[in-house]
Design an enzyme around this catalytic site. Structure first.
Site, PDB file in Angstrom:
ATOM      1  N   CYS A 114       0.817  -1.217   0.000  1.00  0.00           N
ATOM      2  CA  CYS A 114       0.000   0.000   0.000  1.00  0.00           C
ATOM      3  C   CYS A 114       0.847   1.263   0.000  1.00  0.00           C
ATOM      4  O   CYS A 114       0.308   2.363  -0.058  1.00  0.00           O
ATOM      5  CB  CYS A 114      -0.920   0.024   1.218  1.00  0.00           C
ATOM      6  SG  CYS A 114      -2.137  -1.317   1.226  1.00  0.00           S
TER       7      CYS A 114
ATOM      8  N   ARG B  79      -6.168   4.713  -2.381  1.00  0.00           N
ATOM      9  CA  ARG B  79      -6.328   3.297  -2.037  1.00  0.00           C
ATOM     10  C   ARG B  79      -6.347   3.096  -0.525  1.00  0.00           C
ATOM     11  O   ARG B  79      -7.191   2.357   0.009  1.00  0.00           O
ATOM     12  CB  ARG B  79      -5.195   2.479  -2.658  1.00  0.00           C
ATOM     13  CG  ARG B  79      -5.245   0.993  -2.324  1.00  0.00           C
ATOM     14  CD  ARG B  79      -4.024   0.273  -2.861  1.00  0.00           C
ATOM     15  NE  ARG B  79      -4.096  -1.154  -2.613  1.00  0.00           N
ATOM     16  CZ  ARG B  79      -3.137  -2.008  -2.932  1.00  0.00           C
ATOM     17  NH1 ARG B  79      -2.039  -1.568  -3.520  1.00  0.00           N
ATOM     18  NH2 ARG B  79      -3.272  -3.296  -2.679  1.00  0.00           N
TER      19      ARG B  79
END
Length: 303
Positions: free
Chosen positions: A197, A243
């Site tokens: 991430c 995200r």
């Protein structure tokens, strides 16, 4: 006159002679190709199995196609290589590759094997042809995963920034969120911003595919191409910021199982596609501006 035209025709279509077709060079190329097959199998099995290597097959196919296109225009500059350099380089690279294979360090093994292949290509074509094919040779290096030490060094500050940015953005919207380092606390949940991430995977994949697009479209405009290359990192970071926000909200509203299942991977794929489209849109917006500025500068120079 007619005789001279007929006699010159075969020489125009004849393949270059010399080092490219020497028996020694062909045997060397076959030996290194056989040597490289286990490494590529290892890279495909280990490096391409996760999100960080998903771009590998695309880079390999497009890179080989581009290398073939460049080779067709580089055959005219084939020249004899420096064979002492070839043997010395392989004497260093091959044992190091064997050591990396024994220790199963896939990142180092891939790059060492690839360096050996470039040395062999140099032995077949010479330096001038290698210079003409520089971009596909650099581009193909993206098929190998980067070393873990570099990934860790780069991802730590990126994870820290993404954590603070996500916490700040959601705190403005009155979510019960706090954080410490790369740990995020929202409601009763604790989340950890992992390397996937942090944006490093998106930067690597986005850089590889965007470089191919930029080279094919703007290779003659190196200043503008450099500008687009510099925009890859902020675009990838922005996409991964979104995200992280999405995953935090999914966890808070629907639970940890929903955020860590299919939606986790789908968010990564979706945001990568959005980032890639973002590069295309930036190109569509910036290129007319760049052309307008260059035209004005040219007019000012000639006036």
């Amino acid at each position: 006159m007619a005789t001279s035209i007929i006699s010159s025709e075969p020489s125009r279509n004849r393949a270059p002679s010399g080092p490219l077709w020497s028996p020694r060079a062909i045997v060397l190329a076959l030996a290194v190709a056989i040597f490289a097959i286990p490494t590529m199998i290892f890279v495909i099995r280990v490096g391409w199995s996760g999100e960080e290597g998903a771009h590998g097959p695309i880079v390999l196919s497009t890179g080989l196609w581009l290398l073939w296109q460049q080779w067709r225009s580089s055959r005219s500059v084939v020249q004899p290589p420096s064979w002492p350099f070839v043997w010395i380089a392989l004497a260093v690279l091959v044992p190091l590759t064997v050591f990396a294979r024994i220790t199963e360090i896939v990142e180092i093994e891939g790059y060492l094997m690839y360096a050996s292949l470039i040395v062999v290509m140099y032995s077949l074509t010479g330096l001038a042809a290698i210079k003409r094919m520089w971009f596909p040779l650099v581009y193909l290096a993206f098929i190998f995963p980067p070393p873990d030490t570099i990934v860790y060094a780069v991802t730590i500050p990126m994870k820290m920034w993404l954590s603070k940015a996500a916490i700040g953005a959601l705190a403005i919207m009155d979510y019960p969120i706090a954080g410490e380092g790369v740990r995020i606390y929202i409601g009763q949940y604790e989340l950890l911003v992992a390397a996937a991430c942090s944006g490093i995977n998106s930067i690597i994949s986005l850089s590889a595919i965007s470089l191919f697009y930029i080279y094919m479209r703007h290779q003659a405009e190196w200043r503008y191409a450099l500008l687009l290359v510099l925009l890859i990192v902020p675009v990838a970071l922005a996409a991964n910021f979104v995200r992280v926000i999405i995953l935090i909200l999914l966890t808070y509203h629907y639970g940890e199982a929903a955020a860590q299942g299919f939606l986790h991977n789908f968010a990564g794929i979706l945001l990568f596609a959005v980032a890639l489209v973002g590069i295309f849109l930036l190109d569509a917006i910036l290129h007319p501006i760049f052309e307008r500025l260059r035209t004005r500068r040219a007019r000012g120079f000639y006036e």
